[in-house]
Enzyme design. Structure first.
Site, PDB file in Angstrom:
ATOM      1  N   HIS A   1       0.822  -1.214   0.000  1.00 56.96           N
ATOM      2  CA  HIS A   1       0.000   0.000   0.000  1.00 56.96           C
ATOM      3  C   HIS A   1       0.855   1.263   0.000  1.00 56.96           C
ATOM      4  O   HIS A   1       0.384   2.322   0.378  1.00 56.96           O
ATOM      5  CB  HIS A   1      -0.921  -0.008   1.218  1.00 56.96           C
ATOM      6  N   HIS A   2       2.133   1.127  -0.389  1.00 50.79           N
ATOM      7  CA  HIS A   2       2.978   2.333  -0.342  1.00 50.79           C
ATOM      8  C   HIS A   2       2.470   3.389  -1.315  1.00 50.79           C
ATOM      9  O   HIS A   2       2.745   4.565  -1.177  1.00 50.79           O
ATOM     10  CB  HIS A   2       4.454   1.991  -0.611  1.00 50.79           C
ATOM     11  N   ARG A   3       1.744   2.935  -2.331  1.00 49.00           N
ATOM     12  CA  ARG A   3       1.044   3.858  -3.226  1.00 49.00           C
ATOM     13  C   ARG A   3      -0.344   3.302  -3.449  1.00 49.00           C
ATOM     14  O   ARG A   3      -0.511   2.074  -3.521  1.00 49.00           O
ATOM     15  CB  ARG A   3       1.765   3.973  -4.563  1.00 49.00           C
TER      16      ARG A   3
ATOM     17  N   LYS B   1       6.869  -4.447 -10.452  1.00 46.94           N
ATOM     18  CA  LYS B   1       6.585  -4.099 -11.853  1.00 46.94           C
ATOM     19  C   LYS B   1       6.162  -2.637 -11.954  1.00 46.94           C
ATOM     20  O   LYS B   1       6.682  -1.883 -12.771  1.00 46.94           O
ATOM     21  CB  LYS B   1       5.455  -5.016 -12.335  1.00 46.94           C
TER      22      LYS B   1
ATOM     23  N   LYS C   1      -3.156  -8.691  -6.795  1.00 44.04           N
ATOM     24  CA  LYS C   1      -3.545  -9.699  -7.786  1.00 44.04           C
ATOM     25  C   LYS C   1      -4.762 -10.445  -7.276  1.00 44.04           C
ATOM     26  O   LYS C   1      -4.940 -10.592  -6.065  1.00 44.04           O
ATOM     27  CB  LYS C   1      -2.403 -10.700  -8.001  1.00 44.04           C
TER      28      LYS C   1
ATOM     29  N   SER D   1      -2.778   0.087 -18.683  1.00 50.05           N
ATOM     30  CA  SER D   1      -3.856   0.165 -17.688  1.00 50.05           C
ATOM     31  C   SER D   1      -3.806   1.517 -16.971  1.00 50.05           C
ATOM     32  O   SER D   1      -4.839   2.110 -16.667  1.00 50.05           O
ATOM     33  CB  SER D   1      -3.701  -0.942 -16.637  1.00 50.05           C
TER      34      SER D   1
ATOM     35  N   LYS E   1      -2.916  -2.364  -7.683  1.00 52.04           N
ATOM     36  CA  LYS E   1      -3.260  -2.687  -9.070  1.00 52.04           C
ATOM     37  C   LYS E   1      -2.756  -4.057  -9.457  1.00 52.04           C
ATOM     38  O   LYS E   1      -1.664  -4.462  -9.072  1.00 52.04           O
ATOM     39  CB  LYS E   1      -2.597  -1.615  -9.971  1.00 52.04           C
TER      40      LYS E   1
ATOM     41  N   ASP F   1       7.386   3.029 -13.387  1.00 53.38           N
ATOM     42  CA  ASP F   1       6.889   4.302 -12.870  1.00 53.38           C
ATOM     43  C   ASP F   1       5.399   4.498 -13.072  1.00 53.38           C
ATOM     44  O   ASP F   1       4.973   5.524 -13.603  1.00 53.38           O
ATOM     45  CB  ASP F   1       7.663   5.480 -13.506  1.00 53.38           C
TER      46      ASP F   1
END
Ligand code: GLU
Length: 471
Positions: free
Chosen positions: A63-65, A93, A105, A362, A69, A98
């Site tokens: 969850h650092h960002r 990935k 997943k 995506s 996804k 970036d």
């Protein structure tokens, strides 16, 4: 050498190898490596006259960002361990290319071939409802996408289910990517992973000194290629490598077997042949190989495993004759196999970079959904006008007339597909340069996977450090 590691153990070993080459604090590395949230679910779905209990997962690795996804896989082989490994890879990935996401997943343990589209729709909708109930999906929370066994159709069902519950959310369309273009998707998403794989090979092969080190001349043109898997990723990698890169595809494997043709297989013709006969076997001019696994050990310049994990292991790694392995699939080479292959001087373009084209596009789709604006809509005509002025001035200055066809070509403004491809190419080129530089400059970094990991770890750790969690 140790026993064959499972997928998660392989990822863990690769992580540790690279982490050992950094001077990041141990606690921080442990936090980066851990899977933050694992949601295991079982739900009933009515199939025929009975109910079936479906086993499914969603793993948010980091969850650092936010949002997190990653795709959703439909396969009989799904396990919690596998989904955790895949979610971890997504984190690295995203950092490598970036895109501002944490990794996640999903997996549903079913074999999609055994269900009708109506049943698959029920399963997908129910899975989505489970995610909504636990707050595991949303444009700012966690954004699924296609993976093995799923595609735009499933993504459209997910969006529709999400809208049923959260229809008033203005950014609802950004809750999932890989949607059909007509339903808030983006041009170029379907081909994105394969196109990205092609760019990754092209970049790796563009450096004469790197190619010399493995006994190849630079450039993809005329090089022999073997492809395992004709699913979405294998299909587009092959088509684009052949049409745009001039690669010679000599071997293709699918579920039903493998074929070989020394002077090259026309991939479009093979797709037609398979559609007609339901098999790649007996393709005119090609020979059927003994086993579909023979593709992995065939003599070629570039081997593209584009199926599932664990395909190249300690049992067959010694027989691999390819000079480059481009990991179009996630985790196709086990950690044990990698040790053998590196000793044999095989260049491995690692999955977390090689197949990052999917999540890159995506990201563009998500941006499009959040901005509620198609790429190119604002500037296309303006640019066309300017290019036209320029061409007219050139005509005036030179006294020469440029033909209508050429003029149209020169003055065309960019459409969405042009911008998506350009953004994808830029991303893959930049990311390769970064990885290559780390490999070249950093002591003890001998392989591209470790270099890619180090690149990811540096970026993720700097996010954590800026949060002030780790002193
Ligand atoms: N499933 C793809 C992957 O493994 C795409 C993920 C995404 O687009 O979020 O990278």
């Amino acid at each position: 050498m140790t026993r064959e590691p499972n997928f998660l153990e392989s990822v863990s070993r690769n992580f540790d190898k690279a982490a050992g080459l950094t001077d990041l604090p141990k606690g921080l590395l442990a936090q980066i490596k851990a899977c933050n949230s694992v949601y295991q679910m079982r739900f009933p779905v009515r199939v025929g006259n009975d109910y079936e209990v479906i086993e499914a997962y969603r793993v948010q690795h980091s969850h650092h960002r936010l949002p997190t996804k990653g795709g959703i896989r439909y396969s009989q082989k799904v396990t919690q361990n596998e989904v955790m490994a895949l979610a971890s890879l997504m984190t690295y990935k995203c950092a490598i290319v970036d895109v501002p996401f944490g990794g996640a997943k999903g997996g549903v343990k079913i074999s999609p071939r055994e269900y009708t589209p109506a049943q698959l729709q029920k399963i997908t909708r129910r899975y989505t409802a489970e995610l909504i109930r636990k707050n595991f999906i949303g444009p700012g929370i966690d954004v699924p996408a296609p993976d093995y066994g799923t595609g735009p159709r499933e993504m459209a069902w997910i969006l529709d289910t999400y809208r049923t519950f959260k229809g008033d959310e203005i950014d609802a369309a950004g809750c999932v990517t890989g949607k059909p273009v007509t339903q808030n998707g983006i041009q170029g998403r379907t081909e994105a992973t394969g196109r990205g794989v092609y760019y990754s090979i092209r970049e790796a092969m563009s450096h004469a000194d790197d190619m010399k080190a493995i006994g190849l001349t630079p450039g993809i043109e005329g090089k022999t290629m073997a492809i395992q898997g004709m699913g979405n990723v294998g299909h587009y990698t092959a088509t684009i490598a052949q049409k745009e890169g001039g690669a010679k595809i000599i071997c293709v494997a699918e579920y039903e077997g493998a074929i070989y043709k020394e002077d090259g297989i026309d991939f479009d013709a093979l797709v037609k042949h398979r559609k007609k006969t339901k098999s790649i076997l007996d393709f005119p001019g090609a020979t059927n190989m003994k086993s579909r696994k023979d593709v992995l050990t065939v003599k070629c310049d570039i081997l593209v495993p584009a199926a599932l994990e664990g395909q190249i292991h300690k049992g067959n790694a010694k027989q691999v004759k390819a000079k480059i392995i481009a990991e179009a699939a996630n985790g196709p080479v086990t950690a044990n196999a990698e040790e053998i292959l590196l000793k044999k001087n095989v260049m491995i373009i690692p999955d977390m970079y090689c197949n990052a084209g999917g999540v890159t596009v995506s990201y563009f789709e998500w941006l499009k959904n959040l901005s509620h604006l198609r790429f190119g809509r604002m500037e296309k005509r303006f640019n066309q006008g300017k290019y036209n002025d320029l061409v007219n001035k050139i005509e005036e200055a030179t006294g020469k007339t440029i033909g209508a066809k050429e003029k149209n070509f020169l003055t065309r403004g960019a459409d969405e597909i042009d911008l998506v491809r350009s953004g994808l190419e830029e991303t893959m080129v930049m990311a390769y340069d970064q990885i290559r530089l780390i490999k070249k400059r950093k002591k003890n970094v001998e392989d591209l996977r470790s270099a890619a990991f180090i690149n990811a770890l540096n970026k993720i750790s700097s996010d954590y450090l800026s949060l002030g969690i780790f002193p």
